[in-house]
Design a protein around this motif. Structure first.
Motif, PDB file in Angstrom:
ATOM      1  N   ASN A 176      39.781  52.477  45.161  1.00 49.95           N
ATOM      2  CA  ASN A 176      39.331  50.974  45.841  1.00 49.95           C
ATOM      3  C   ASN A 176      38.587  50.530  44.826  1.00 49.95           C
ATOM      4  N   VAL A 177      39.182  50.044  44.042  1.00 45.79           N
ATOM      5  CA  VAL A 177      38.363  49.065  42.916  1.00 45.79           C
ATOM      6  C   VAL A 177      37.960  47.777  43.368  1.00 45.79           C
ATOM      7  N   ARG A 178      36.622  47.780  43.079  1.00 48.16           N
ATOM      8  CA  ARG A 178      35.821  46.355  43.701  1.00 48.16           C
ATOM      9  C   ARG A 178      35.670  45.321  42.523  1.00 48.16           C
ATOM     10  N   LEU A 179      35.304  46.200  41.408  1.00 49.35           N
ATOM     11  CA  LEU A 179      34.959  45.371  40.449  1.00 49.35           C
ATOM     12  C   LEU A 179      35.401  45.737  38.820  1.00 49.35           C
ATOM     13  N   ILE A 180      35.977  45.087  38.016  1.00 53.93           N
ATOM     14  CA  ILE A 180      36.283  45.464  36.541  1.00 53.93           C
ATOM     15  C   ILE A 180      35.430  44.706  35.640  1.00 53.93           C
ATOM     16  N   LEU A 181      34.955  45.663  34.610  1.00 51.88           N
ATOM     17  CA  LEU A 181      33.977  45.227  33.503  1.00 51.88           C
ATOM     18  C   LEU A 181      34.559  45.501  32.323  1.00 51.88           C
ATOM     19  N   LEU A 182      34.538  44.579  31.410  1.00 53.67           N
ATOM     20  CA  LEU A 182      34.913  44.578  30.066  1.00 53.67           C
ATOM     21  C   LEU A 182      33.906  44.958  28.919  1.00 53.67           C
ATOM     22  N   THR A 183      34.078  45.916  28.386  1.00 55.32           N
ATOM     23  CA  THR A 183      33.133  46.197  26.925  1.00 55.32           C
ATOM     24  C   THR A 183      33.363  45.139  25.979  1.00 55.32           C
ATOM     25  N   GLU A 184      32.746  45.020  25.120  1.00 57.24           N
ATOM     26  CA  GLU A 184      32.437  43.886  24.093  1.00 57.24           C
ATOM     27  C   GLU A 184      34.186  44.084  23.483  1.00 57.24           C
ATOM     28  N   ARG A 185      34.711  45.286  23.122  1.00 61.74           N
ATOM     29  CA  ARG A 185      35.788  45.411  22.229  1.00 61.74           C
ATOM     30  C   ARG A 185      37.040  45.028  23.225  1.00 61.74           C
ATOM     31  N   ALA A 186      36.786  45.196  24.494  1.00 60.78           N
ATOM     32  CA  ALA A 186      38.095  44.859  25.471  1.00 60.78           C
ATOM     33  C   ALA A 186      38.662  43.497  25.662  1.00 60.78           C
ATOM     34  N   GLU A 187      39.793  43.554  25.566  1.00 62.06           N
ATOM     35  CA  GLU A 187      40.411  41.849  25.488  1.00 62.06           C
ATOM     36  C   GLU A 187      41.033  41.625  26.718  1.00 62.06           C
ATOM     37  N   GLY A 188      40.994  42.617  27.804  1.00 66.54           N
ATOM     38  CA  GLY A 188      41.596  42.088  29.127  1.00 66.54           C
ATOM     39  C   GLY A 188      41.939  43.219  29.696  1.00 66.54           C
ATOM     40  N   ILE A 189      42.461  43.012  30.834  1.00 70.20           N
ATOM     41  CA  ILE A 189      42.703  44.332  31.746  1.00 70.20           C
ATOM     42  C   ILE A 189      44.192  44.830  31.216  1.00 70.20           C
ATOM     43  N   PRO A 190      44.281  46.151  30.992  1.00 70.62           N
ATOM     44  CA  PRO A 190      45.485  46.736  30.593  1.00 70.62           C
ATOM     45  C   PRO A 190      46.694  46.828  31.328  1.00 70.62           C
ATOM     46  N   GLN A 191      47.726  46.655  30.972  1.00 66.94           N
ATOM     47  CA  GLN A 191      49.072  46.582  31.897  1.00 66.94           C
ATOM     48  C   GLN A 191      49.179  47.768  32.812  1.00 66.94           C
ATOM     49  N   TYR A 192      48.717  48.844  32.197  1.00 62.44           N
ATOM     50  CA  TYR A 192      48.951  50.068  33.320  1.00 62.44           C
ATOM     51  C   TYR A 192      48.069  49.936  34.674  1.00 62.44           C
ATOM     52  N   LEU A 193      46.634  49.347  34.249  1.00 58.65           N
ATOM     53  CA  LEU A 193      45.628  49.098  35.515  1.00 58.65           C
ATOM     54  C   LEU A 193      46.450  47.991  36.210  1.00 58.65           C
ATOM     55  N   SER A 194      47.056  46.804  35.549  1.00 56.13           N
ATOM     56  CA  SER A 194      47.363  45.743  36.611  1.00 56.13           C
ATOM     57  C   SER A 194      48.635  46.573  37.466  1.00 56.13           C
ATOM     58  N   ASP A 195      49.439  47.059  36.852  1.00 55.56           N
ATOM     59  CA  ASP A 195      50.617  47.732  37.667  1.00 55.56           C
ATOM     60  C   ASP A 195      50.006  48.829  38.789  1.00 55.56           C
ATOM     61  N   HIS A 196      48.705  49.359  38.788  1.00 54.43           N
ATOM     62  CA  HIS A 196      48.437  50.458  39.579  1.00 54.43           C
ATOM     63  C   HIS A 196      47.764  49.685  40.566  1.00 54.43           C
ATOM     64  N   LEU A 197      46.956  48.392  40.596  1.00 54.75           N
ATOM     65  CA  LEU A 197      46.390  47.872  41.695  1.00 54.75           C
ATOM     66  C   LEU A 197      47.426  46.981  42.536  1.00 54.75           C
ATOM     67  N   PRO A 198      46.816  47.080  43.787  1.00 56.21           N
ATOM     68  CA  PRO A 198      47.728  46.381  44.858  1.00 56.21           C
ATOM     69  C   PRO A 198      48.293  45.231  44.466  1.00 56.21           C
ATOM     70  N   VAL A 199      49.381  44.692  44.846  1.00 52.79           N
ATOM     71  CA  VAL A 199      49.973  43.204  44.760  1.00 52.79           C
ATOM     72  C   VAL A 199      48.805  42.276  45.438  1.00 52.79           C
ATOM     73  N   GLY A 200      48.299  41.240  44.594  1.00 46.53           N
ATOM     74  CA  GLY A 200      47.571  40.337  45.023  1.00 46.53           C
ATOM     75  C   GLY A 200      46.207  40.669  45.005  1.00 46.53           C
ATOM     76  N   HIS A 201      46.024  42.012  44.466  1.00 49.47           N
ATOM     77  CA  HIS A 201      44.349  42.430  44.278  1.00 49.47           C
ATOM     78  C   HIS A 201      43.621  41.397  43.264  1.00 49.47           C
ATOM     79  N   SER A 202      42.390  41.096  43.507  1.00 56.15           N
ATOM     80  CA  SER A 202      41.812  40.307  42.863  1.00 56.15           C
ATOM     81  C   SER A 202      40.373  40.426  42.590  1.00 56.15           C
ATOM     82  N   VAL A 203      40.001  40.760  41.652  1.00 60.97           N
ATOM     83  CA  VAL A 203      38.533  41.027  41.272  1.00 60.97           C
ATOM     84  C   VAL A 203      37.863  40.411  40.114  1.00 60.97           C
TER      85      VAL A 203
END
Length: 384
Positions: free
Chosen positions: A140-167
């Motif tokens: 039940n992911v409610r928020l995603i945070l990026l560390t300074e070195r992170a460039e964005g949400i990795p594909q494996y996480l995007s694929d895992h989240l429900p369709v239309g999931h927006s945080v």
């Protein structure tokens, strides 16, 4: 002829909404424990003026510290008053049932998700610590945070989240944005208020049912029910047993499942019916109680406390029979009952509650006998 019967080993109960530690819990995972602890420390500074926030973590040390000589030498548990705070150390395993009871007074519990699961998550994207092997923990992911070195949400996480999931995806260093998200999260999870007219007494001194007396051209039960229903997401009349119910009044009722406990039995029975709502309870023998006073109580509800109530008409003790009981009060009142106390006022005196000064304490005069009833009628209807 074949019949099918279902045997229920245990009674069916409505369970309180709860996670592993608290009904409002957020596990933080995806980076190292040092970053998680730094984030939690910063969040505490922002959130603590508004909420009571707890934290669950694990000590990486494998044994008791050198200064824990009591535990090292076999002490099972000790309670320590440090003046500024209190602590309880134990050698026993703290199961989820016990940890929920220990954290019941918190508004929110943050959890180090590297060590413990929580029913909702804040995910940190850290290139140094992939979550790809831990996707089963992201329920039940409610928020995603990026560390300074992170460039964005990795594909494996995007694929895992429900369709239309927006945080939203702020930086982990943006503490104000994260605190603002948590505040909105808690506001969205604010529990509704339900109403309960306490009408289950025996009315021995009055020599007739106090709830049936008509001060306003209708039974006092109906009168209080109508006042409460303006502020509540459903209102009920509390009866001690089925035989006492007035079938001519087509209003919802709750009969006591906690028997022989007076007003506490009615309050606990309502909470058993719906443990996920706050309950505004009002006794039916208060004919002077005004709609304005109820509005004042609801407007000043403190959801961070066990209950919100008024000081009684004598200005000495909290008044338990015009009170908003928060969902956490269910566990608290049961703890008092387990220790042999069935007095709601004692619970209010000995618990963290919000106590208000009533606009007019004369409204709290309860009517218990025929003489008081006659005086009440004269006061309410001086021209009749």
């Amino acid at each position: 002829m074949t019949t099918t019967s279902h045997h229920h080993k245990h009674p069916e109960l409505v369970r309180p909404e709860q996670g592993n530690f608290h009904r409002n819990e957020l596990g933080i995972l995806g980076t190292n424990c040092g970053q998680i602890n730094s984030l939690v420390t910063a969040l505490m500074a922002e959130l603590s003026p508004l909420y009571k926030v707890g934290y669950v973590d694990a000590d990486h040390r494998s044994s008791a510290a050198d200064d824990d000589q009591l535990l090292i030498n076999g002490c099972s548990g000790y309670l320590m008053d440090h003046i500024s705070h209190r602590s309880f150390d134990t050698r026993q395993v703290i199961e989820p049932f016990s940890s929920r009871a220990m954290l019941v007074h918190q508004d929110l519990v943050l959890v180090n998700g590297n060590h413990f699961a929580a029913n909702a998550q804040i995910v940190v994207i850290d290139p140094a610590k992939s979550l790809e092997a831990k996707l089963d923990k992201l329920t039940n992911v409610r928020l995603i945070l990026l560390t300074e070195r992170a460039e964005g949400i990795p594909q494996y996480l995007s694929d895992h989240l429900p369709v239309g999931h927006s945080v939203s995806v702020p930086k982990i260093s943006d503490v104000l944005s994260i605190a603002s998200f948590i505040q909105k999260y808690l506001e969205e999870r604010l529990t509704p208020i339900k109403g309960l007219v306490l009408a289950g007494g025996k009315s021995t001194r009055m020599k007739e049912d106090k709830g049936s007396i008509e001060y306003f051209g209708k039974s006092q039960r109906v009168h209080v029910y109508e006042m409460l229903n303006k502020h509540c997401a459903g209102t009920y009349v509390s009866y001690d047993d089925i035989a006492s119910i007035d079938d001519n009044e087509s209003i919802p009722v709750i009969t006591d499942s906690f028997l022989g406990l007076g007003p506490l039995g009615g309050i606990l029975s309502a909470m058993r019916t719906d443990p996920n709502s706050a309950w505004l309870t009002v006794a039916c023998d208060l004919p002077f109680l005004s709609a304005e006073t109820l509005e004042y109580l609801v407007a000043h509800r403190d959801t961070s406390k066990v209950a919100t109530c008024f000081m009684d008409s004598n200005g000495k003790f909290p008044e338990p029979l015009i009170t908003i009981w928060e969902p956490r009060a269910y566990a608290v009142l049961l703890q008092f009952l387990a220790q042999g106390y069935a007095c709601p006022r004692k619970a209010l005196i000995n618990t963290d509650v919000a106590i208000l000064q009533a606009p007019d304490v004369s409204e709290f005069a309860n009517i218990n006998n025929p003489e008081e009833r006659q005086m009440a009628m004269q006061r309410l209807h001086p021209d009749s």
